[in-house]
Design a protein around this motif. Structure first.
Motif: not given
Length: 396
Positions: A12, A227, A231-232, A274-275, A282
């Motif tokens: 990310a 999220l 998120g992530p 986490y996503e 993303h």
């Protein structure tokens, strides 16, 4: 779900993370005013311990709205409700989502600490307080907290009146420690103010006959929403946002199973965040952009992690309080805290002082002026902008 030190794929990127969060919060482009309740839902609620801050948070995310529009949605249209939300603090939430939030928040275990054991309510006493509050609010005129206190103590007896809870103006009666619990259980929400005094009423007036959602389903949905908007992130970030035990939050994340997709965290330390697995790539189509003046406890800064990237360098020293976000009003550039600001209202005027931690470009200076004008519009005041040092204390 403990953070892993094994790199996860994909990675990310921080600009991509900021761009997505800004879009989800309608801080890149404000949403239409008619979508106010949707915007508040996407925030996970607007922190409303300071009502003007909530009005700014909502106004900055919705085109053309003012504090009068937020108040109309709350007290007349009742599309918003003022109640105890995440962390047990006062929030504005979408009225239609009372089943979700009461189902989830009533099931969040306490994170620990608090009052000495001798001052605490036991489980039976807590249940009795919630029932007494619900019964006391079945009246036509919403009572003030003092009137509600008299009614609760009359129903429960002297033990509820013991002055053991530290308050703003002395010691409060024992039952008051369950006030936010009553809100989380759906027994209480805020009513219209009576002069300078707040009142409380039944949430049934906002959503007649509502029933809290199944706790497991509600908690899973709140985690997914966190999220989607922040998120992530990992379970520790979620636990801090919700003021919940870390182990419990890790178990909740674990229960989402394949619904989560691991990615390598943007801080580059090898940790895993986490996503949602059902989301697309993303990385947004465009890079983050824009400058915002965010108020106290704005949802974006409170919920966003990692703190060292959201509050880089001097921002951590100037705008965090022992790691707590929201105690200072901040200037953000491209989703990152890059300054602080202060406001002082006097009648129809509001004086704004903005201090950037670095040199702003001419385009960014123009955006500061635009944001100051927008703050004035939301607060229905005439703004006067000063660029210079901000030396006021933090809102704790």
């Amino acid at each position: 779900m403990a953070a892993s030190k094994q790199p996860a794929a994909p990675t990310a990127s921080w600009p991509g993370v900021c761009a997505r969060r800004l879009a989800r919060h309608s801080l890149d482009t404000p949403a239409p005013a008619a979508r106010m309740a949707e915007v508040v839902a996407a925030m996970g609620g607007a922190h409303a311990q300071v009502m003007s801050a909530a009005e700014l948070s909502v106004g900055l995310r919705t085109a053309g709205t003012t504090r009068a529009d937020v108040r109309r949605a709350l007290w007349e249209d009742r599309t918003l409700v003022k109640t105890f939300g995440p962390r047990g603090t006062v929030h504005l939430l979408p009225a239609a989502e009372l089943p979700l939030w009461t189902g989830a928040l009533a099931a969040v275990p306490a994170a620990g600490g608090g009052l000495p054991r001798a001052a605490r309510l036991d489980a039976a006493q807590t249940e009795a307080v919630v029932e007494a509050v619900a019964d006391a609010l079945r009246v036509a005129e919403p009572p003030t907290v003092d009137e509600l206190s008299e009614a609760v103590i009359e129903r429960l007896g002297d033990w509820a009146a013991d002055p053991v809870v530290p308050g703003f103006t002395g010691m409060w009666p024992r039952w008051r420690q369950a006030l936010h619990t009553a809100g989380h259980r759906g027994a209480l929400c805020f009513g219209p103010g009576r002069g300078r005094k707040v009142t409380y009423t039944s949430p049934d007036r906002w959503l007649p006959g509502f029933t809290p959602m199944d706790p497991d389903k509600a908690l899973a949905e709140v985690a997914r929403r966190y999220l989607r908007s922040y998120g992530p992130a990992n379970a520790q970030h979620f636990a801090q946002w919700l003021s919940a035990p870390r182990r419990w939050a890790a178990d909740l994340f674990g229960s989402l199973g394949d619904g989560l997709r691991p990615v390598a965290g943007p801080s580059g330390d090898g940790s895993t965040v986490y996503e949602l697995a059902d989301e697309g790539p993303h990385e947004p189509a465009s890079a983050p952009g824009g400058l915002r003046l965010l108020p106290y406890f704005d949802a974006y800064t409170v919920g966003s992690h990692p703190r060292e990237l959201v509050y880089p360098g001097v921002a951590a020293e100037r705008a965090l309080s022992n790691g707590q976000a929201g105690t200072v009003q901040v200037l953000t550039v491209d989703g990152v805290v890059a300054g602080v600001w202060h406001q002082k209202r006097s009648g129809r005027k509001v004086a704004l002082t903005v201090e950037a931690f670095g040199t702003l470009t001419p385009a960014q200076l123009a955006q500061v002026e635009e944001q100051a004008a927008r703050v004035g519009e939301i607060l229905e005041a005439v703004p006067a902008l000063t660029l210079g040092p901000v030396d006021t204390g933090k809102h704790l």
